[in-house]
Write a protein that holds these residues in place. Structure first.
Motif, PDB file in Angstrom:
ATOM      1  N   ARG A   1       0.683  -1.323   0.073  1.00 17.35           N
ATOM      2  CA  ARG A   1       0.112   0.148   0.201  1.00 17.35           C
ATOM      3  C   ARG A   1       0.958   1.122   0.033  1.00 17.35           C
ATOM      4  N   VAL A   2       0.753   1.986  -1.051  1.00 16.08           N
ATOM      5  CA  VAL A   2       1.861   3.307  -1.149  1.00 16.08           C
ATOM      6  C   VAL A   2       1.225   4.422  -1.109  1.00 16.08           C
ATOM      7  N   VAL A   3       1.617   5.569  -0.784  1.00 15.83           N
ATOM      8  CA  VAL A   3       1.470   6.848  -0.587  1.00 15.83           C
ATOM      9  C   VAL A   3       2.463   7.795  -1.269  1.00 15.83           C
ATOM     10  N   ILE A   4       2.093   8.531  -2.326  1.00 12.15           N
ATOM     11  CA  ILE A   4       3.121   9.424  -2.570  1.00 12.15           C
ATOM     12  C   ILE A   4       2.652  10.959  -2.404  1.00 12.15           C
ATOM     13  N   ILE A   5       3.569  11.424  -1.618  1.00 12.12           N
ATOM     14  CA  ILE A   5       3.427  12.822  -1.149  1.00 12.12           C
ATOM     15  C   ILE A   5       3.876  13.886  -2.038  1.00 12.12           C
ATOM     16  N   GLY A   6       3.216  14.465  -2.805  1.00  9.36           N
ATOM     17  CA  GLY A   6       3.361  15.479  -3.973  1.00  9.36           C
ATOM     18  C   GLY A   6       2.941  15.059  -5.370  1.00  9.36           C
ATOM     19  N   GLY A   7       2.285  16.201  -5.707  1.00 10.06           N
ATOM     20  CA  GLY A   7       1.197  15.815  -7.007  1.00 10.06           C
ATOM     21  C   GLY A   7       1.842  16.527  -8.401  1.00 10.06           C
TER      22      GLY A   7
ATOM     23  N   GLY B   1       6.025  12.985  -8.607  1.00 15.42           N
ATOM     24  CA  GLY B   1       5.075  12.123  -7.940  1.00 15.42           C
ATOM     25  C   GLY B   1       4.253  11.069  -9.084  1.00 15.42           C
ATOM     26  N   ALA B   2       4.001  11.641 -10.200  1.00 15.73           N
ATOM     27  CA  ALA B   2       3.365  11.033 -11.153  1.00 15.73           C
ATOM     28  C   ALA B   2       4.476  10.037 -11.535  1.00 15.73           C
ATOM     29  N   ASP B   3       5.802  10.190 -11.744  1.00 15.82           N
ATOM     30  CA  ASP B   3       6.871   9.095 -12.246  1.00 15.82           C
ATOM     31  C   ASP B   3       6.804   8.035 -11.108  1.00 15.82           C
ATOM     32  N   CYS B   4       6.709   8.406  -9.735  1.00 17.52           N
ATOM     33  CA  CYS B   4       6.484   7.514  -8.694  1.00 17.52           C
ATOM     34  C   CYS B   4       5.354   6.576  -8.802  1.00 17.52           C
ATOM     35  N   LEU B   5       4.094   7.381  -9.320  1.00 16.31           N
ATOM     36  CA  LEU B   5       2.890   6.613  -9.440  1.00 16.31           C
ATOM     37  C   LEU B   5       3.054   5.431 -10.700  1.00 16.31           C
ATOM     38  N   GLY B   6       3.475   5.671 -11.807  1.00 18.74           N
ATOM     39  CA  GLY B   6       3.629   4.780 -12.808  1.00 18.74           C
ATOM     40  C   GLY B   6       4.633   3.820 -12.626  1.00 18.74           C
ATOM     41  N   THR B   7       5.723   3.959 -11.805  1.00 17.00           N
ATOM     42  CA  THR B   7       6.528   2.970 -11.158  1.00 17.00           C
ATOM     43  C   THR B   7       6.095   2.132 -10.185  1.00 17.00           C
TER      44      THR B   7
ATOM     45  N   SER C   1      -2.041  -0.891  -3.589  1.00 21.90           N
ATOM     46  CA  SER C   1      -2.869   0.379  -3.925  1.00 21.90           C
ATOM     47  C   SER C   1      -1.811   1.474  -3.816  1.00 21.90           C
ATOM     48  N   VAL C   2      -2.495   2.652  -4.615  1.00 21.81           N
ATOM     49  CA  VAL C   2      -1.438   3.801  -4.721  1.00 21.81           C
ATOM     50  C   VAL C   2      -2.378   5.047  -4.491  1.00 21.81           C
ATOM     51  N   HIS C   3      -2.191   5.919  -3.341  1.00 22.01           N
ATOM     52  CA  HIS C   3      -2.834   7.230  -3.006  1.00 22.01           C
ATOM     53  C   HIS C   3      -1.840   8.315  -3.453  1.00 22.01           C
ATOM     54  N   GLN C   4      -1.926   9.306  -4.152  1.00 18.97           N
ATOM     55  CA  GLN C   4      -1.089  10.515  -4.360  1.00 18.97           C
ATOM     56  C   GLN C   4      -1.902  11.720  -3.697  1.00 18.97           C
TER      57      GLN C   4
ATOM     58  N   GLU D   1      -3.686   7.826 -15.782  1.00 18.70           N
ATOM     59  CA  GLU D   1      -4.715   6.970 -16.602  1.00 18.70           C
ATOM     60  C   GLU D   1      -4.665   5.392 -15.909  1.00 18.70           C
ATOM     61  N   GLU D   2      -3.456   4.992 -15.632  1.00 16.37           N
ATOM     62  CA  GLU D   2      -3.167   3.562 -15.185  1.00 16.37           C
ATOM     63  C   GLU D   2      -3.813   3.354 -13.877  1.00 16.37           C
ATOM     64  N   GLY D   3      -4.202   4.356 -13.046  1.00 12.41           N
ATOM     65  CA  GLY D   3      -4.861   3.992 -11.848  1.00 12.41           C
ATOM     66  C   GLY D   3      -4.522   4.855 -10.680  1.00 12.41           C
ATOM     67  N   GLY D   4      -4.602   4.592  -9.463  1.00 12.64           N
ATOM     68  CA  GLY D   4      -4.496   5.202  -8.399  1.00 12.64           C
ATOM     69  C   GLY D   4      -5.367   6.210  -8.148  1.00 12.64           C
ATOM     70  N   GLU D   5      -5.325   6.722  -6.852  1.00 12.23           N
ATOM     71  CA  GLU D   5      -6.284   7.701  -6.409  1.00 12.23           C
ATOM     72  C   GLU D   5      -5.621   8.812  -6.063  1.00 12.23           C
ATOM     73  N   ARG D   6      -6.042  10.025  -6.464  1.00 14.77           N
ATOM     74  CA  ARG D   6      -5.610  11.208  -6.305  1.00 14.77           C
ATOM     75  C   ARG D   6      -6.344  12.072  -5.268  1.00 14.77           C
ATOM     76  N   VAL D   7      -5.703  12.754  -4.150  1.00 12.74           N
ATOM     77  CA  VAL D   7      -6.327  13.234  -2.862  1.00 12.74           C
ATOM     78  C   VAL D   7      -5.834  14.518  -2.816  1.00 12.74           C
ATOM     79  N   TYR D   8      -6.492  15.574  -2.884  1.00 16.39           N
ATOM     80  CA  TYR D   8      -6.239  16.830  -2.919  1.00 16.39           C
ATOM     81  C   TYR D   8      -6.608  17.673  -1.350  1.00 16.39           C
ATOM     82  N   SER D   9      -6.042  18.824  -1.193  1.00 16.16           N
ATOM     83  CA  SER D   9      -6.274  19.408  -0.013  1.00 16.16           C
ATOM     84  C   SER D   9      -6.091  18.791   1.067  1.00 16.16           C
ATOM     85  N   VAL D  10      -5.103  17.872   1.382  1.00 16.52           N
ATOM     86  CA  VAL D  10      -4.406  16.979   2.420  1.00 16.52           C
ATOM     87  C   VAL D  10      -3.137  17.289   2.878  1.00 16.52           C
TER      88      VAL D  10
END
Length: 482
Positions: A285-291, A295-301, A309-312, A343-352
């Motif tokens: 279960r992964v969280v990327i801090i930074g939008g 951050g997107a490079d980490c998401l695709g990786t 699961s991945v949350h950004q 496009e490949e997935g993950g959940e983007r979470v704003y204002s957090v």
């Protein structure tokens, strides 16, 4: 320019890409080449707009309307000639640049912009296929020696320009391979490293000397470089990552983004990393801090490694779908964007805002604790106030910090040289791109701060002109930036 009514008759066509299910299984590039007929039609959308504001958006001053029209007319060789006049490495910018030129395209006032970036990439790839891009060593040498410290896009652009001017150029890189962030920061699915190696081979054949595994300031002293070379360019980038100083930061499982991306890039290069040292998101279960892009490079990786699961997370609120009133054309549009990784997935979470991490008795990360925030202003500065009763926690195994960079590393080279720094901690320079130390110049993120590849190349070209003038008393090299 182009087809007289092309911008009315033809719609923008998104770059073709491989299916999500297919590309998540490998590290090959996401995007596919346009069909030639489709691409020529996209070039036909370029307007005879009178004042091409795309020039304003491009730091390199690319001759965009010229080569759009040439592609429409199937004149590919003149197109690459125009493109190489202003850009040393269009095969890199055509893959990696966010295309500020498209944000300032006149057509983008009320329609979709011309596909400038895709046309640029198609031109240079056609040129390589046809054999038009080949080594062209300078016919004369000046006898002057220049050291370029750092092999990212700024250093390589400067090296290429200075070599063309006839100087003897050596590029020093502390990593084991040449390329800087192009090599170890950009994932393969955004740019396969064969496209980096291809250009480096040409530069080497033209006389540029590459010296990896050399940390100037450590393995070689700064005074030695100054003594052996007639001029020095500092292009080491802004490598100090922004940290998140919250309780639990020391737990195993919290890493800087570049630690993660570098390891995977090394593995794609064929390096052997042990299971103990390799950071893998497989089944986690992964969280990327930074939008941002990192951050997107980490998401695709993480997708390709098989994350559970991945949350950004992003501190800022979700951008609007279209321009807001305070973000008019031709400014860069601050709008909601979807990268190939999103496009490949993950959940983007704003204002957090992440408040702390907690772990188990073995010191391993298990939970992230955060709160929703509301953006405002206090004393003219942006503020983020916690929303009452909005605290939440998330089970997590890995966290990647992708919050940007604070500037260049000060210890070692910069300290030894004694160059002046700006208030923001970047290397200071004058209008000729020289630092406070005579004969020592700077370009790229090291003096500008974290920025785009297109700015780095433009600055490298400009610094090269400054160095050439310093060495020879005059220069014919272009200086796209003051």
């Amino acid at each position: 320019m182009g087809k007289l009514k092309g911008f009315i008759e033809i719609e923008r066509q998104k770059a073709p890409s491989r299916p999500v299910d297919e590309r998540r299984q490998d590290w090959h590039e996401v995007y596919l080449p346009y069909a030639t007929t489709d691409l020529r039609a996209q070039g036909a959308r370029c307007m005879d707009c009178g004042i091409p504001f795309c020039h304003e958006g491009c730091p390199l001053g690319n001759l965009i309307p010229d080569w759009n029209d040439l592609v429409y007319r199937a004149k590919w060789q003149p197109a690459i000639d125009r493109l190489h006049k202003t850009n040393n490495f269009p095969e890199w910018t055509g893959r990696l640049c966010p295309a500020p030129c498209e944000g300032s395209c006149v057509l983008a006032i009320d329609r979709d912009a011309v596909t400038i970036k895709s046309i640029e990439l198609a031109i240079v790839e056609r040129a390589f296929e046809e054999g038009w891009v080949r080594p062209e060593p300078p016919t004369e040498r000046s006898g002057k020696r220049v050291a370029v410290i750092g092999s990212g896009p700024a250093g390589l652009a400067a090296a290429d320009q200075l070599n063309k001017a006839g100087h003897l150029v050596t590029v020093f890189e502390r990593s084991d391979r040449i390329g800087g962030l192009l090599r170890y920061g950009i994932p393969e699915f955004k740019m396969e490293k064969r496209f980096l190696n291809r250009r480096l081979d040409i530069m080497e054949a033209e006389g540029v000397i590459f010296q990896p595994n050399t940390d100037v300031g450590e393995t070689i002293g700064a005074d030695d470089i100054k003594g052996d070379f007639d001029a020095t360019l500092l292009a080491g980038g802004a490598g100090m990552p922004r940290d998140l100083k919250v309780p639990g930061r020391e737990l195993k499982g919290v890493y800087f983004a570049m630690e993660y991306l570098t390891q995977q890039n090394r593995k794609c290069e064929g390096d052997i990393l042990s299971d103990e040292e390799f950071i893998s998101a497989e089944g986690k279960r992964v969280v990327i801090i930074g939008g941002g892009d990192t951050g997107a490079d980490c998401l695709g990786t993480a997708h390709r490694q098989g994350a559970r699961s991945v949350h950004q997370f992003e501190l800022m609120p979700r951008p609007p779908e279209g321009r807001s009133e305070d973000n008019p054309w031709p400014e860069w549009p601050q709008i909601f964007r979807v990268s190939s990784a999103h496009e490949e997935g993950g959940e983007r979470v704003y204002s957090v805002s992440t408040q702390r991490f907690t772990g188990n008795d073995a010191g391993e990360l298990t939970k992230l604790h955060a709160v929703e925030v509301e953006m405002g202003r206090k004393d003219g500065r942006m503020s983020f106030d916690p929303v009452p009763d909005s605290e939440f926690e998330l089970d997590v195994d890995l966290v990647f910090l992708a919050m940007g960079f604070l500037g260049p590393q000060r210890e070692g080279l910069l300290t030894q040289l004694g160059v002046d720094l700006t208030d923001r901690g970047n290397v200071s320079r004058d209008r000729n791109w020289m630092t406070s130390v005579d004969g020592v110049f700077t370009a790229g993120d090291m003096q500008r701060g974290q920025s785009l590849i297109v700015w780095a190349i433009a600055e490298g070209r400009s610094a090269a002109a400054g160095i050439d003038r310093y060495l020879m008393g005059e220069t014919r090299l272009p200086m796209p930036l003051p």
